[in-house]
Design an enzyme around this catalytic site. Structure first.
Site, PDB file in Angstrom:
ATOM      1  CG  ASP A  35      -0.589  -0.142   2.523  1.00 25.93           C
ATOM      2  OD1 ASP A  35       0.632  -0.327   2.746  1.00 25.93           O
ATOM      3  OD2 ASP A  35      -1.442  -0.052   3.444  1.00 25.93           O
ATOM      4  N   GLY A 123      -3.487  -8.332  14.586  1.00 26.79           N
ATOM      5  CA  GLY A 123      -3.216  -8.075  13.173  1.00 26.79           C
ATOM      6  C   GLY A 123      -4.495  -7.835  12.387  1.00 26.79           C
ATOM      7  CB  SER A 125      -6.402  -3.022  11.286  1.00 21.22           C
ATOM      8  OG  SER A 125      -5.890  -1.736  11.196  1.00 21.22           O
ATOM      9  CB  SER A 126      -8.234  -2.957  17.143  1.00 21.89           C
ATOM     10  OG  SER A 126      -6.908  -2.861  17.610  1.00 21.89           O
ATOM     11  CG  ASP A 171      -4.448  -1.377   8.288  1.00 26.33           C
ATOM     12  OD1 ASP A 171      -4.292  -2.281   7.454  1.00 26.33           O
ATOM     13  OD2 ASP A 171      -3.589  -1.095   9.145  1.00 26.33           O
TER      14      ASP A 171
HETATM   15  C1  GLA Z   1      -0.195  -2.719   8.387  1.00 28.01           C
HETATM   16  C2  GLA Z   1      -0.351  -1.298   7.854  1.00 28.01           C
HETATM   17  C3  GLA Z   1      -0.931  -1.302   6.441  1.00 28.01           C
HETATM   18  C4  GLA Z   1      -0.137  -2.219   5.522  1.00 28.01           C
HETATM   19  C5  GLA Z   1       0.078  -3.581   6.182  1.00 28.01           C
HETATM   20  C6  GLA Z   1       1.008  -4.457   5.396  1.00 28.01           C
HETATM   21  O1  GLA Z   1      -1.444  -3.316   8.534  1.00 28.01           O
HETATM   22  O2  GLA Z   1      -1.172  -0.545   8.695  1.00 28.01           O
HETATM   23  O3  GLA Z   1      -0.970   0.032   5.925  1.00 28.01           O
HETATM   24  O4  GLA Z   1       1.080  -1.626   5.163  1.00 28.01           O
HETATM   25  O5  GLA Z   1       0.591  -3.470   7.492  1.00 28.01           O
HETATM   26  O6  GLA Z   1       0.507  -4.722   4.132  1.00 28.01           O
END
Ligand code: GLA
Length: 383
Positions: A35, A123, A125-126, A171
């Site tokens: 990203d 992992g 993304s809270s 995320d």
């Molecule tokens: C974390 C970051 C995202 C992305 C992923 C890996 O979740 O917040 O922006 O870079 O790692 O793909």
């Protein structure tokens, strides 16, 4: 309305919230660390997430309470990132700052209560879920308008500039654009977002390694920096390339000599991931879940070997999952250096198989994995 949030809000503020918003966590389906390299990524919002309830106060104070009873109070307009026990408030306060910098008028402060159905550190993304729920709720409370991409950008800006994490848009983009039973595709070069139906009969299982890695944030920042160094070295051969994602696999091979070996590995991961996202798109279009699964497992292998953002515990989970005939593929999901593995499975994969994997994982690493069988859910919304 959400009962847990309502009860928490009433207990602390002896009143009802005037707005509620929910935002989901996410699975990174494929496209690891692409990203912030202007690449392609696919994710899915999960059904678990964060709910906030808010109401206006009549003074210049902001109060935020979490379900663990932590309460933070600060003066309206005084926004500085904090460290330590109260650092969880950096997400809503970062969003508050970004939105007020964008012109959101806040004549008085607010009360907020926050509850979560999402495990932290898994992992999933809270943090993005918290940012997006806050942005939606505050927009409703203070009559601020933006579109779905605007909410995603607010969350990312808060994360980059206030929390200090140099993440890309994955995320926040997935939390904003999620759709039940759909994948979210993001072209990060143009920040364009699209959804496509989850293939019939595909299931997500998440295995959180529960391995705590103390240096996740600095390891992420190191990879971010290495990708930019790799690009700078490649620009001697490709002066017009603005991101690693503009380099093709053939170009990268041909330019191997201009790159330090470590940076070549990092670039190979990004360039390879973009190719794997395209392969997954093509396989999804014809419903070929075996091919999708192979690309997922290849992505993990590249994380392990090239990007070195896997850890032994995640590798064990992936290897155990791949032994199951009902698993199409498995890979670490998200930044890496801990966190979770996701598996794409058929309907035949069930709790019995999950328990076998958890037992073998525990025997090897002495850790209890947390397991979720989740679905693709909707994006951030007012309740
Ligand atoms: C974390 C970051 C995202 C992305 C992923 C890996 O979740 O917040 O922006 O870079 O790692 O793909």
């Amino acid at each position: 309305m959400d009962t847990a949030t309502l009860q928490l809000f009433e207990r602390h503020y002896a009143a009802q919230p005037s707005q509620y918003a929910f935002a989901p966590g996410r699975i990174e389906f494929i496209g690891n660390h692409t990203d912030y390299n202007g690449g392609l990524v696919m994710g899915a919002a999960v059904t678990e997430g964060i709910t906030v309830g808010v109401s206006l106060r009549d003074d210049a104070v902001i109060r935020i309470v979490s379900e663990t009873g932590d309460l933070v109070e600060l003066p309206l307009g005084s926004y500085k990132p904090v460290e330590g026990a109260a650092s969880w408030t950096n997400y809503p306060i970062g969003v508050t700052k970004v939105m007020s910098d964008m012109g959101m008028v806040m004549p008085t402060g607010y009360n907020m209560a926050v509850t979560s159905t999402l495990p932290t550190g898994a992992g999933m993304s809270s943090s993005a879920a918290f940012e997006l729920a806050t942005a939606k709720a505050l927009a409703a409370l203070y009559s601020f308008e933006t579109d779905t991409a605007g909410y995603a950008r607010i969350g990312r800006k808060a994360e980059n500039e206030f929390v200090g994490m140099p993440c890309g848009i994955l995320d926040q983009g997935v939390s904003a654009f999620g759709k039940a039973e759909h994948l979210v595709k993001i072209d990060c070069a143009t920040e364009s977002f699209a959804t496509e139906p989850m293939p019939h009969g595909a299931h997500f299982w998440i295995f959180n390694s529960n391995k705590k890695h103390a240096l996740v944030d600095s390891a992420y920042a190191d990879r971010h920096a290495e990708c930019h160094q790799a690009l700078a070295q490649l620009q001697s051969d490709h002066p017009s390339a603005q991101t690693l994602s503009q380099i093709s696999p053939e170009q990268l091979k041909a330019s191997k000599d201009v790159l330090e070996p470590l940076l070549y590995q990092r670039a190979a991961h990004i360039v390879g991931e973009n190719a794997r996202v395209r392969a997954v798109e093509a396989a999804l279009a014809v419903g070929d879940l075996e091919a999708v699964g192979q690309a997922l497992s290849a992505s993990h292998e590249s994380s392990r070997v090239n990007f070195e953002n896997s850890i032994e515990e995640l590798d064990t989970l992936v290897e155990l999952l791949k032994l199951q005939p009902s698993v199409y593929g498995a890979r670490l999901t998200g930044g890496g250096f801990g966190g979770a593995v996701m598996a794409l499975t058929s309907a035949d994969f069930g709790q019995a198989q999950a328990n076998v994997i958890a037992a073998a994982y525990q025997a090897k690493h002495g850790l209890q994995a947390s397991i979720f069988h989740t679905r693709a859910g909707d994006g951030a919304k007012l309740l």
